[in-house]
Design an enzyme around this catalytic site. Structure first.
Site, PDB file in Angstrom:
ATOM      1  N   PRO A 190     -16.662   4.795  -0.310  1.00  0.00           N
ATOM      2  CA  PRO A 190     -16.880   6.082  -0.981  1.00  0.00           C
ATOM      3  C   PRO A 190     -15.578   6.864  -1.117  1.00  0.00           C
ATOM      4  O   PRO A 190     -14.598   6.572  -0.419  1.00  0.00           O
ATOM      5  CB  PRO A 190     -17.839   6.817  -0.038  1.00  0.00           C
ATOM      6  N   ARG A 231      -2.692 -10.370  -5.255  1.00  0.00           N
ATOM      7  CA  ARG A 231      -2.636  -8.904  -5.349  1.00  0.00           C
ATOM      8  C   ARG A 231      -1.656  -8.331  -4.343  1.00  0.00           C
ATOM      9  O   ARG A 231      -1.129  -7.239  -4.551  1.00  0.00           O
ATOM     10  CB  ARG A 231      -4.006  -8.306  -5.007  1.00  0.00           C
ATOM     11  N   ASN A 283       0.814  -1.219   0.000  1.00  0.00           N
ATOM     12  CA  ASN A 283       0.000   0.000   0.000  1.00  0.00           C
ATOM     13  C   ASN A 283       0.849   1.271   0.000  1.00  0.00           C
ATOM     14  O   ASN A 283       0.400   2.311  -0.480  1.00  0.00           O
ATOM     15  CB  ASN A 283      -0.993  -0.023   1.166  1.00  0.00           C
ATOM     16  N   CYS A 300     -10.709  -4.503  -3.509  1.00  0.00           N
ATOM     17  CA  CYS A 300     -11.444  -5.559  -2.832  1.00  0.00           C
ATOM     18  C   CYS A 300     -12.833  -5.075  -2.431  1.00  0.00           C
ATOM     19  O   CYS A 300     -13.002  -3.937  -1.992  1.00  0.00           O
ATOM     20  CB  CYS A 300     -10.672  -6.015  -1.590  1.00  0.00           C
TER      21      CYS A 300
END
Ligand code: EPZ
Length: 434
Positions: free
Chosen positions: A123, A397, A23, A117
């Protein structure tokens, strides 16, 4: 179809090396295109989400050179202000970092709506709120997000929720804006700090990353740099929990123990032994673990990305545990699969009530998402008998060489695709079909 075959029941032991943080890498590789000079990024994990972001950078003109498996040189000078859209970019969440990067670089960005995912509605209102506070118009058209500003100006943003993605995205755009920006209620995750350090090494002026308030003074341009990404906190945590799940003894190398403190604390609380050194942690478990309660929270709280893994362990611990998911509303999908392995877990809203059982049994199961997939592999490693785990593209991933690393710790796990490979693996493990 590609899947993992796992024969459970072995205590895992040995040493494992952790890759760079996925990340952090997604954000840093997106930010790398903001400079008009080459940037060298080391410790990039070799996982499919990273290949997608590199491919997206190339598709808009960046020159991406692979120096070795984990090192890339990226030249953002030829990048063009064109829409970013392809089948890969629609699959990953981190693609939205290209909005902040391109908005900062060109004052304009058009990027396909992000995938990722399916763990909740996810949002992006806080990203949009942040870009607007910098003076941008932001709207969606044809499933693209478009952000544009005549002149990006510094702004004062109070995030309504603590969001890793929004903090990162706004930090990138603000780095190349005019004037000062303050982000309040910012995310404090290690990868937020890593991105700030990376941007600063390119000449940005960012202070306070890792606290609730980040202050950014915009600069005119960013220059080239060489940077090494921090180790992956969640990959490390997953191997720590693999030791606990299998009653094993694993030394996890190339980690920053400080980033793992909340995991270490939980493991000790439930009866594991944890030893820390400068860049390694050793986790061992020798007796049945105890129950506890866990609530996911933004850093430095217990990470949502480790929630499925701890639930798997608590499913085998003595007593009843309560696991509360407070970040994403749809992150208990794996519980049905775990129940097929014998777990006793009742989900009520955002809470799982976990009654420990003596053991799991092997089953044929599906990964619903990245972390849940990894957690189900831990369950299979702990289970009696053989499991088949499908939809492993989710796991790939974010976990580099997952089966290989587990095998080096003594696990019986094989990644198989064809019927012959499957039969060979089963013979090797001395098993018949599930
Ligand atoms: C990042 O997702 C990670 N992904 C996730 O890791 C991780 O689970 C998550 O942070 C939390 O730590 C990447 O870094 C690519 P958020 P992100 O914005 O940025 C709400 C993995 O397995 N929210 O911090 O999407 C949101 O719905 C992945 O590696 C808004 O309401 O997470 C959630 O409830 C999965 N509005 C909470 O904030 C917004 O505009 C935290 O989300 C943004 C978020």
């Amino acid at each position: 179809m590609e899947h993992y075959i796992v024969k459970g029941g072995h205590a895992l032991s040995g040493e494992v090396e952790i890759a760079g943080a996925k990340n952090a890498a997604l954000a840093i590789l997106a930010a790398a295109i903001m400079a008009n000079e080459p940037v060298v990024v080391e410790n990039v994990p070799d996982v499919s989400d990273i290949r997608a972001i590199l491919q997206a950078a190339e598709s808009i003109g960046a020159i991406v050179e692979k120096i070795d498996r984990h090192t890339f040189r990226i030249n953002g000078a030829p990048v063009q202000d064109v829409p970013v859209d392809n089948e890969y970019i629609r699959k990953i969440r981190g693609s939205y970092y290209l909005i902040g990067a391109l908005l900062g670089k060109f004052g304009h960005a058009e990027v396909a709506l992000p995938g990722g995912c399916k763990i909740g509605t996810r949002p992006i209102d806080q990203h949009i709120k942040g870009f607007r506070a910098l003076g941008a118009d932001v709207y969606t058209a044809n499933s693209h997000i478009i952000a544009e500003a005549e002149q990006l100006e510094g702004g004062h943003i109070y995030m309504d929720v603590v969001s890793v993605g929004a903090t990162i995205n706004v930090m990138m755009a603000a780095a190349l804006s005019k004037g000062a920006t303050i982000i309040e209620n910012a995310a404090k995750e290690p990868h937020v700090v890593d991105l700030a350090n990376f941007l600063n090494s390119m000449g940005a002026r960012i202070r306070g990353a890792g606290t609730d308030v980040i202050r950014i003074r915009g600069v005119d341009h960013l220059h080239g740099t060489e940077y090494s990404i921090i180790p992956d906190q969640i990959e490390a945590g997953t191997y720590m929990f693999a030791a606990a799940a299998t009653m094993g003894d694993i030394t996890i190398r190339n980690v920053i123990p400080k980033h793992l403190e909340c995991l270490t604390a939980k493991l000790i609380e439930i009866g594991c032994e944890v030893m820390e050194s400068d860049d390694a942690v050793r986790v061992s478990a020798s007796k049945r673990l105890r129950n506890t309660n866990v609530k996911t929270l933004p850093y430095p709280g217990f990470p949502t990305d480790m929630q499925p893994q701890i639930t798997v362990i608590l499913g085998l611990a003595g007593g009843t545990s309560i696991v509360t998911e407070s970040i994403f509303e749809n992150r208990f999908k794996y519980v049905d699969e775990l129940a097929r392995m014998g777990a006793q877990i009742k989900v009520e809203g955002n809470t799982a009530i976990v009654t420990g059982v003596d053991s799991y049994t092997g089953a044929r199961i599906q990964s619903p998402d990245l972390r849940a997939g990894a957690a189900l592999v831990l369950a299979a490693l702990a289970a009696e008998g053989m499991s088949e785990i499908y939809d492993i593209h989710y796991i790939e991933r974010g976990y580099e060489d997952f089966p290989e690393k587990l095998r080096s710790l003594g696990a019986d796990i094989a990644r198989v695709d064809t019927d012959e490979e499957q039969e060979r693996a089963k013979r090797r493990f001395g098993m018949r079909a599930v």
